[in-house]
Every structure is written in structure tokens, then in C-alpha cells.
Design a protein around this motif. Structure first.
Motif, PDB file in Angstrom:
ATOM      1  N   HIS A 131     -33.918  17.749  43.406  1.00  0.00           N
ATOM      2  CA  HIS A 131     -33.103  16.825  42.999  1.00  0.00           C
ATOM      3  C   HIS A 131     -32.791  16.618  41.494  1.00  0.00           C
ATOM      4  O   HIS A 131     -31.822  16.400  40.959  1.00  0.00           O
ATOM      5  N   SER A 132     -33.609  17.505  40.873  1.00  0.00           N
ATOM      6  CA  SER A 132     -33.409  17.638  39.256  1.00  0.00           C
ATOM      7  C   SER A 132     -32.265  18.583  38.942  1.00  0.00           C
ATOM      8  O   SER A 132     -31.687  18.766  37.969  1.00  0.00           O
ATOM      9  N   ILE A 133     -31.603  19.210  40.186  1.00  0.00           N
ATOM     10  CA  ILE A 133     -30.718  20.235  39.943  1.00  0.00           C
ATOM     11  C   ILE A 133     -29.185  19.545  40.034  1.00  0.00           C
ATOM     12  O   ILE A 133     -29.117  18.935  41.022  1.00  0.00           O
ATOM     13  N   SER A 134     -28.262  19.815  39.297  1.00  0.00           N
ATOM     14  CA  SER A 134     -27.082  19.034  39.070  1.00  0.00           C
ATOM     15  C   SER A 134     -26.028  20.086  38.914  1.00  0.00           C
ATOM     16  O   SER A 134     -26.340  21.290  38.648  1.00  0.00           O
ATOM     17  N   SER A 135     -24.794  19.666  39.261  1.00  0.00           N
ATOM     18  CA  SER A 135     -23.695  20.661  39.113  1.00  0.00           C
ATOM     19  C   SER A 135     -22.553  20.259  38.230  1.00  0.00           C
ATOM     20  O   SER A 135     -22.249  18.898  38.568  1.00  0.00           O
ATOM     21  N   GLU A 136     -22.304  20.963  37.406  1.00  0.00           N
ATOM     22  CA  GLU A 136     -21.189  20.620  36.307  1.00  0.00           C
ATOM     23  C   GLU A 136     -19.729  20.275  37.227  1.00  0.00           C
ATOM     24  O   GLU A 136     -18.829  19.763  36.416  1.00  0.00           O
ATOM     25  N   LYS A 137     -19.855  20.928  38.292  1.00  0.00           N
ATOM     26  CA  LYS A 137     -18.467  20.751  39.280  1.00  0.00           C
ATOM     27  C   LYS A 137     -18.509  19.348  39.496  1.00  0.00           C
ATOM     28  O   LYS A 137     -17.220  18.840  40.204  1.00  0.00           O
ATOM     29  N   ILE A 150     -21.707   0.233  42.891  1.00  0.00           N
ATOM     30  CA  ILE A 150     -22.166   0.741  41.743  1.00  0.00           C
ATOM     31  C   ILE A 150     -21.930   2.444  41.853  1.00  0.00           C
ATOM     32  O   ILE A 150     -22.466   3.097  42.617  1.00  0.00           O
ATOM     33  N   SER A 151     -21.420   2.687  40.705  1.00  0.00           N
ATOM     34  CA  SER A 151     -21.141   4.238  40.792  1.00  0.00           C
ATOM     35  C   SER A 151     -22.118   4.955  40.507  1.00  0.00           C
ATOM     36  O   SER A 151     -22.928   4.794  39.784  1.00  0.00           O
ATOM     37  N   VAL A 152     -22.361   6.242  41.193  1.00  0.00           N
ATOM     38  CA  VAL A 152     -23.195   7.112  40.993  1.00  0.00           C
ATOM     39  C   VAL A 152     -22.704   7.987  40.247  1.00  0.00           C
ATOM     40  O   VAL A 152     -21.771   8.873  40.271  1.00  0.00           O
ATOM     41  N   LYS A 153     -23.506   8.306  38.883  1.00  0.00           N
ATOM     42  CA  LYS A 153     -23.158   8.972  37.741  1.00  0.00           C
ATOM     43  C   LYS A 153     -23.263  10.499  38.023  1.00  0.00           C
ATOM     44  O   LYS A 153     -22.523  11.249  37.654  1.00  0.00           O
ATOM     45  N   ASN A 154     -24.408  11.121  38.351  1.00  0.00           N
ATOM     46  CA  ASN A 154     -24.748  12.391  38.447  1.00  0.00           C
ATOM     47  C   ASN A 154     -25.028  12.963  39.811  1.00  0.00           C
ATOM     48  O   ASN A 154     -25.655  12.311  40.715  1.00  0.00           O
ATOM     49  N   SER A 155     -24.606  14.244  40.098  1.00  0.00           N
ATOM     50  CA  SER A 155     -24.880  14.847  41.317  1.00  0.00           C
ATOM     51  C   SER A 155     -26.423  15.456  41.178  1.00  0.00           C
ATOM     52  O   SER A 155     -26.856  15.719  40.292  1.00  0.00           O
ATOM     53  N   SER A 156     -26.837  15.683  42.566  1.00  0.00           N
ATOM     54  CA  SER A 156     -28.067  16.315  42.507  1.00  0.00           C
ATOM     55  C   SER A 156     -28.100  17.120  43.917  1.00  0.00           C
ATOM     56  O   SER A 156     -27.425  16.910  44.844  1.00  0.00           O
ATOM     57  N   LEU A 157     -28.740  18.093  43.661  1.00  0.00           N
ATOM     58  CA  LEU A 157     -28.893  19.036  44.862  1.00  0.00           C
ATOM     59  C   LEU A 157     -29.803  18.317  45.691  1.00  0.00           C
ATOM     60  O   LEU A 157     -30.715  17.842  45.646  1.00  0.00           O
ATOM     61  N   ILE A 158     -29.131  18.347  47.121  1.00  0.00           N
ATOM     62  CA  ILE A 158     -30.371  17.674  48.122  1.00  0.00           C
ATOM     63  C   ILE A 158     -30.491  18.627  49.287  1.00  0.00           C
ATOM     64  O   ILE A 158     -29.618  19.501  49.408  1.00  0.00           O
TER      65      ILE A 158
END
Length: 306
Positions: free
Chosen positions: A130-136, A194-202
Motif C-alpha cells: 500500500h505504500s506504493i502510489s502512482s503519480e498518475k 470524504i475524498s480519498v487523496k492518495n492512490s495506493s497499490l492494492i
């Protein structure tokens, strides 16, 4: 039984076409989307052959495994090869490394400290993913279908599933289950307030059935079977922690003790669970009206208490 025998014979043909000489082939598991075979070659090498019930599933799983393999703390099986249906004329097959062990759902640990140690391994592995996010943003890294807004991206998925229910009218789906799906679709915005601000790899299907444990040491030694691995709301993964015997290990509570959950987590968690089962209904015809009622009622009850 006849279909199983026929499928095994067809798999032998596929193996021969790929110049793999098998000493034995044994079906060891079955899920919504495929059959899992353990293959042992005449040279003594063991590997997994996953035969899919639906077309065009092997390549996405291959790419999801490769993505998870970059970031997971636990071992992810290496893909050995792929044989698509268009090539063998029977079914999609994914050949992958065999991880020695048993599913975490089969492990029986009585020692409290040992249980917590395994729980930590399972949860810490998920947190690493989950610590991995995408700038896209949020979306499917295979199709490169991204969106800056999680609520918009996920609502499109729910709109598709609800549209399929309207179009196909699955005969197994009860009127009550359909009405529940209709109400929950219409109340989407009240759930995702409530908006989800950051994406996470799932992982997409991170539960005790899809975790491999060494029964000699009770240590996590592998993760398998991602489904819907993508960049999403990390909390989409969390209802899976309560499946199988996950509650016995306090997986969700352990996760929440390490990572802060959203203020509307309980409501979202129930909503995610309901539509995950609807997804399986749409994809492969799985239908459990009792569970649809149970999951849907929980969402509606939580909405009333807002």
C-alpha cells in the motif's frame, strides 16, 4: 468429474505442446476464476499451472504478479510462461513457480504471541504494498486507464456492474438483492462523502486463502492470486482481512493500529464488500442472496446512523 478428467487431459496436451514432460498432474485448488494444478516433470521439478475459466485472464494476472513482486515483502511466485487459448484452443494457462507451504487459512496456531507474529507479517506485507502510489492517480496500470479522482473512478466501476445487472437480469439474483443494489448505487455519493487523496497499490484479493505459510515455522512465505491489483483506495483491500480466519488473527485491527483509517471507513468497508460479491456475480455467475442481503443491510444501517 467428467469435466475434470477432460480438462486434465487437455492440460496434458498443452504441456506437451510446450515441450513439458509431466510425471504427474494434480488439481490442488479451485476458485471463482480458475483451476490450480500442481505439475511435476520427469526431472522432478514442480510448478503451478493455472487454468482459467474465462478468456483473457492469464496475461493480466501475470502483470499483476510482476508488479507485486517489485514491492511485496513476502515472496511472489515467478511466472514461468503463458499459453493463451488462441494458441492452444482450450483455455488460458499461466505457468508459475510453486511455493512450498499451505494457505494461511489452514494454519492452526494456539500460542497468542505466535499468532501476533504471523499477523504482523501479513499486515506489514500489505502495508508495504500500500505504500506504493502512482503519480498518475487512481487506475489500472495494465490498461493505463487512470483518473485523478478515486470517487469518479470507482463510481464508473459500480455503474458498470449495476448496468450489467439491469441488462442481463441474472435469474439467480433475488428481487430483494436487486433492489438493494439499486439503492446502494443511488446512494454512492453519501458513502463517498470524504475524498480519498492518495492512490495506493492494492492486491485486490488479499485474504488468508491467498497467503502461503510454512507450516513448520508458521512464517509467511508467499502471496498468490491477485485480482484487481491496481492503484486504488488502499481501504478497498481491507474487508478481505476479515475473510476466512482473518478475524482470528486480528488482521484488520492490527492494520488499523499501524495505519490511520478514514472517518467513514466502516461504511466504505461494508460498501466495498457488497459490490465485490456483485462483481463475481457479473463475471462468473456467483450468487449468494443471503450474503447480498447481509452485506447490503449493513451498508443501509450505517447510512441511517450517519
Amino acid at each position: 468429474m467428467f469435466n475434470k478428467i477432460k480438462r486434465t487431459k487437455q492440460l496434458k496436451i498443452v504441456l506437451n505442446e510446450n515441450r513439458i514432460k509431466a510425471e504427474y498432474i494434480k488439481q490442488i485448488n479451485q476458485g471463482f476464476y480458475g483451476y490450480v494444478y500442481l505439475v511435476k516433470t520427469i526431472n522432478g521439478k514442480k510448478f503451478i499451472a493455472k487454468v482459467y475459466k474465462k478468456d483473457n485472464c492469464a496475461e493480466p494476472e501475470q502483470k499483476q504478479l510482476e508488479m507485486l513482486g517489485k514491492y511485496a515483502l513476502a515472496h511472489v511466485p515467478e511466472v514461468i510462461g503463458i499459453s493463451p487459448k488462441k494458441q492452444n484452443e482450450y483455455f488460458d494457462v499461466l505457468f508459475m513457480e510453486y511455493i512450498e507451504g499451505v494457505t494461511a487459512s489452514a494454519i492452526k496456531i494456539t500460542n497468542k504471541n505466535e499468532k501476533m507474529r504471523l499477523s504482523d507479517e501479513i499486515v506489514d506485507n500489505l502495508i508495504a504494498i500500500h505504500s506504493i502510489s502512482s503519480e498518475k492517480g487512481f487506475g489500472n496500470f495494465i490498461s493505463s486507464d487512470y483518473c485523478n479522482n478515486w470517487e469518479e473512478y470507482y463510481k464508473n466501476q459500480i455503474r458498470y456492474l449495476y448496468g450489467e445487472l439491469i441488462k442481463n437480469k441474472p435469474f439467480k439474483l433475488s428481487r430483494n438483492s436487486f433492489e438493494t443494489a439499486k439503492i446502494l448505487f443511488e446512494r454512492f455519493d453519501k458513502v463517498f462523502c470524504i475524498s480519498v487523496k492518495n492512490s495506493s497499490l492494492i492486491h485486490g484479493d488479499y485474504n488468508m486463502w491467498n497467503l502461503i505459510v510454512d507450516p513448520r515455522t508458521n512464517k509467511l512465505c508467499g502471496i498468490i492470486d491477485p485480482f484487481g491489483c491496481s492503484f486504488a483506495d488502499r481501504e478497498l483491500d481491507l474487508f478481505q482481512l476479515q475473510n476466512a480466519n482473518g478475524n482470528e488473527y486480528g488482521l484488520l485491527e492490527n492494520y488499523a493500529s499501524k495505519i490511520s483509517l478514514s472517518d467513514n471507513f466502516e461504511l466504505k468497508n461494508a460498501y466495498y464488500r457488497f459490490w465485490d460479491d456483485i462483481k463475481h456475480l457479473v463475471n462468473v455467475g456467483y450468487c449468494n442472496n443471503k450474503l447480498f442481503s447481509e452485506y447490503g443491510t449493513k451498508v443501509l444501517t450505517l447510512l441511517k446512523s450517519q
